[in-house]
Design an enzyme around this catalytic site. Structure first.
Site: not given
Length: 335
Positions: A237-239, A266, A294
């Site tokens: 997800l952070h990408g 994550d 983020q």
């Protein structure tokens, strides 16, 4: 009460911390620790073996001693246990590929102010766009996952599950360890086509060719084939931007059978978004390198899961290196 006397020492130390970073990067890039791991060596011998200028090599070796990565005895250099364990390619716990991945991020980070001004990435270089960077990224992810997966899988009970989807799983390190820990479980890795050779080589290394398969595709654009009773999303997800994360979680939930489990791993921010340190810094790493990526807070991830129809959502007690965490929930069975 007397106020503490302020001095700039801490700020100057923080500002110059990259000196140690680049000293480490240079040593890993030169494969210095592997050379020394083959036997205690003098500066002259190290320089000769690696094709270095002797005076400069001695300066680097002495700095590494000051950093407690080498030990100097009678003008010979020996790896400390930390260096021998993590910085020599002779060790199965080598993390040099991740260090080189960090090295490849340096130029982007040096332009952080530009990203803060514009809100855009200064250099969006996906790992697949450069062979050396792709190797460092994939091998780095493999090294780090190999260090965490064996203990992580013990914290999650999927013993009754039959088919796991490792979405964006790269070499499939977590799929491998979930299958090793849960006899009878099979797994599918779904990731970019360019990842296939590395994933299949890794699967074969663990003799799990009959248990784990690889399917190529883009999880943002392509349909996810198959149906699963557990979906694992680790550091995915952070990408991506919030709207893309919503699509990813929706697609992951759609691939789940009723009663199946969705697990997200994550770097998770507190709901205030100003702690812990690593996820907060990692958000900046995503800022300079991606369009919209983020770190996300616990509440934000839970909301994504709720919007996808997932219920009984909870955060597990697991806390990994660099403050990674796990949030999981169940796709309801509607009668």
């Amino acid at each position: 009460m007397t106020a503490p006397v302020l001095n700039p020492g801490k700020l100057l130390q923080l500002s110059g911390a990259y000196w140690q970073t680049f000293t480490l990067h240079a040593a890993v890039k030169l494969d210095l620790f592997t050379t020394i791991d083959q036997g205690a060596a003098t500066a002259t011998a190290v320089a000769s073996g690696l094709g270095l200028e002797p005076r400069a090599a001695a300066m680097l070796l002495n700095a590494l001693c000051a950093m407690d990565l080498l030990r100097k005895e009678n003008n010979t250099y020996i790896n400390t246990p930390m260096a021998a364990t993590f910085l020599s390619k002779r060790s199965p716990r080598y993390i040099g590929f991740m260090i080189m991945h960090h090295h490849h991020l340096v130029e982007s980070w040096s332009r952080l102010d530009e990203s803060v001004r514009t809100g855009k990435a200064v250099e969006e270089l996906r790992p697949a766009s450069n062979e050396a960077q792709r190797e460092s990224f994939l091998m780095g992810m493999f090294n780090i996952a190999m260090a965490t997966a064996p203990s992580l899988v013990l914290t999650i009970d999927i013993s009754r599950r039959k088919h796991l989807l490792d979405l964006g799983g790269g070499p499939g390190t977590y799929a491998i360890h979930f299958c090793k820990h849960n006899p009878g479980l099979r797994a599918t890795i779904f990731d970019q086509h360019a990842t296939r050779p590395f994933a299949e080589k890794t699967i074969a290394r663990f003799n799990l060719d009959d248990t784990i398969e690889f399917k190529g595709g883009n999880f943002l654009e392509d349909p996810i084939p198959g149906s699963y009773d557990v979906v694992w999303l680790s550091h995915i997800l952070h990408g991506d931007a919030p709207e893309d994360c919503d699509r990813i979680v929706q697609k992951a939930a759609s691939a789940l059978e009723p009663g199946g489990t969705l697990i997200i791993h994550d770097f998770i921010l507190d709901n205030t978004r100003d702690r812990p340190l690593f996820p907060a810094l990692f958000s900046l790493n995503m800022l300079v390198r991606t369009e919209g990526g983020q770190s996300y807070s616990e509440a934000e991830i839970m909301t994504l899961m709720t919007n996808a129809g997932i219920e009984k959502i909870k955060r597990t007690p697991y806390k990994g290196p660099m403050d990674s965490g796990i949030i999981m929930g169940i796709k309801p069975i509607h009668i």
